[in-house]
Write a protein that holds these residues in place. Structure first.
Motif, short mmCIF file in Angstrom:
data_model
loop_
_atom_site.label_atom_id
_atom_site.label_comp_id
_atom_site.label_asym_id
_atom_site.label_seq_id
_atom_site.Cartn_x
_atom_site.Cartn_y
_atom_site.Cartn_z
N THR A 213 0.83 -1.20 0.00
CA THR A 213 0.00 0.00 0.00
C THR A 213 0.86 1.25 0.00
N ALA A 214 1.90 1.26 0.83
CA ALA A 214 2.80 2.41 0.90
C ALA A 214 3.54 2.62 -0.42
N PHE A 215 3.92 1.54 -1.07
CA PHE A 215 4.61 1.65 -2.36
C PHE A 215 3.69 2.28 -3.41
N ALA A 216 2.45 1.84 -3.44
CA ALA A 216 1.50 2.39 -4.41
C ALA A 216 1.25 3.87 -4.16
N GLN A 217 1.25 4.27 -2.90
CA GLN A 217 0.99 5.67 -2.55
C GLN A 217 2.25 6.53 -2.57
N GLY A 218 3.40 5.89 -2.75
CA GLY A 218 4.66 6.65 -2.74
C GLY A 218 5.03 7.13 -1.35
N ASP A 219 4.60 6.40 -0.33
CA ASP A 219 4.85 6.78 1.07
C ASP A 219 6.23 6.27 1.49
N ARG A 220 7.23 7.09 1.27
CA ARG A 220 8.60 6.68 1.56
C ARG A 220 8.86 6.48 3.05
N GLN A 221 8.28 7.32 3.89
CA GLN A 221 8.54 7.23 5.32
C GLN A 221 8.07 5.90 5.90
N SER A 222 6.88 5.47 5.50
CA SER A 222 6.38 4.18 5.98
C SER A 222 7.27 3.04 5.50
N LEU A 223 7.71 3.13 4.26
CA LEU A 223 8.58 2.09 3.71
C LEU A 223 9.91 2.04 4.45
N LYS A 224 10.45 3.19 4.78
CA LYS A 224 11.74 3.24 5.46
C LYS A 224 11.69 2.52 6.81
N ASN A 225 10.53 2.56 7.47
CA ASN A 225 10.40 1.91 8.77
C ASN A 225 10.23 0.40 8.66
N LEU A 226 9.88 -0.09 7.47
CA LEU A 226 9.57 -1.50 7.31
C LEU A 226 10.62 -2.28 6.53
N LEU A 227 11.47 -1.57 5.80
CA LEU A 227 12.40 -2.23 4.90
C LEU A 227 13.85 -2.08 5.35
N ARG B 12 17.80 -1.33 4.42
CA ARG B 12 18.31 -0.22 3.62
C ARG B 12 18.34 -0.56 2.13
N ASP B 13 18.85 -1.74 1.78
CA ASP B 13 18.98 -2.12 0.37
C ASP B 13 17.61 -2.19 -0.31
N VAL B 14 16.65 -2.83 0.36
CA VAL B 14 15.32 -2.97 -0.22
C VAL B 14 14.64 -1.61 -0.34
N TYR B 15 14.83 -0.78 0.67
CA TYR B 15 14.23 0.55 0.63
C TYR B 15 14.74 1.35 -0.56
N GLU B 16 16.03 1.28 -0.80
CA GLU B 16 16.61 2.03 -1.92
C GLU B 16 16.00 1.58 -3.25
N GLY B 17 15.75 0.28 -3.39
CA GLY B 17 15.13 -0.22 -4.62
C GLY B 17 13.70 0.29 -4.77
N PHE B 18 12.92 0.26 -3.68
CA PHE B 18 11.54 0.74 -3.72
C PHE B 18 11.51 2.25 -3.99
N ALA B 19 12.40 3.00 -3.32
CA ALA B 19 12.42 4.45 -3.48
C ALA B 19 12.78 4.83 -4.91
N LYS B 20 13.71 4.09 -5.52
CA LYS B 20 14.10 4.37 -6.90
C LYS B 20 12.93 4.14 -7.86
N ALA B 21 12.18 3.07 -7.63
CA ALA B 21 11.02 2.78 -8.48
C ALA B 21 9.96 3.88 -8.35
N ILE B 22 9.76 4.36 -7.13
CA ILE B 22 8.79 5.45 -6.90
C ILE B 22 9.26 6.72 -7.61
N GLU B 23 10.55 7.01 -7.50
CA GLU B 23 11.11 8.21 -8.12
C GLU B 23 10.94 8.18 -9.63
N GLU B 24 11.24 7.05 -10.25
CA GLU B 24 11.10 6.92 -11.70
C GLU B 24 9.65 7.05 -12.13
#
Length: 237
Positions: free
Chosen positions: A121-135, A137-149
């Motif tokens: 849900t956080a990935f679909a909404q682009g909620d980086r802060q929620s993702l950072k608390n759950l992932l 570092r490596d996985v978070y960077e991958g998710f954040a890059k996909a959101i940015e693109e």
């Protein structure tokens, strides 16, 4: 002039007499035989009071206690219901439980289901802060890059989580103090990616899609932090 028999004074006196009589009827008279107020700790203090033969507190003896089938029932293995006996998963769960006495496979799986929904849900909404608390570092960077693109080209991901049909523990291990558990999720979503013009370029906003994700969670059992984090993801369907 004497005001002792003024009508107002007589009325007040009469009311006072009625109140006193009602209180006596409710409270009664003290005779010296009343029961003391309820004290929930009185029994404990009596039990802990030193006995004449020494400072020994008499404890219930197991031999004299009635049989309790719940207490007598041996605890089920930590892997029960999630893995076969002597399998690699079962052995891994046993290692984790040995390193963390509070570990429960059922509680972990229930928490993983919640985390799964929160992450997608956080990935679909682009909620980086929620993702950072759950992932991790490596996985978070991958998710954040996909959101940015996605945001850079102006695309929007519309996603609705339907539910999880099945979860399987497919891996468990201990490496040093680091515990890892891998779960396969069979879930359902309704998702579609839209471009700037609002056109669907991927997925279907009306079609339920079945997805199989294999996620690995990890935790440092030597840390005071009880939380697990998502360390690896793999979508297989």
């Amino acid at each position: 002039m004497n005001q002792a028999f003024d009508p107002l004074n007589l009325l007040i006196l009469a009311i006072a007499v009625v109140v006193i009589l009602r209180l006596r009827s409710v409270l009664g008279k003290r005779t010296g035989n009343e029961r003391p107020p309820f004290d929930p700790y009185a029994a404990q203090r009596r039990a802990e009071k030193p006995q004449p033969n020494g400072n020994v507190i008499n404890m219930p003896q197991r031999d004299n206690a009635p049989d309790n089938p719940v207490l007598d029932k041996p605890a089920e293995p930590v892997w029960s219901g999630y893995a076969e006996a002597d399998s690699n998963v079962a052995k891994g769960l046993e290692k984790i439980a040995a390193a963390d006495s509070q570990f429960s496979t059922q509680i972990f799986v229930d928490g993983a289901k919640v985390a799964y929904e929160m992450v997608v849900t956080a990935f679909a909404q682009g909620d980086r802060q929620s993702l950072k608390n759950l992932l991790s570092r490596d996985v978070y960077e991958g998710f954040a890059k996909a959101i940015e693109e996605r945001e850079k080209v102006g695309n929007v991901l519309e996603s609705r989580f339907v539910g999880i049909d099945k979860t399987d523990v497919v891996g468990a291990d201990m490496k040093g103090k680091k515990a890892t558990i891998t779960i396969r999720f069979l879930a359902e979503f309704i998702s579609a990616t839209l471009n700037k013009a609002g056109e669907v370029i991927e997925g279907d906003p009306k079609q339920v899609r079945e997805v199989t994700d294999v996620w690995t969670f990890e935790r440092d059992t030597g840390s005071r932090d009880p939380n697990w984090k998502l360390a690896a993801t793999d979508e297989t369907g």
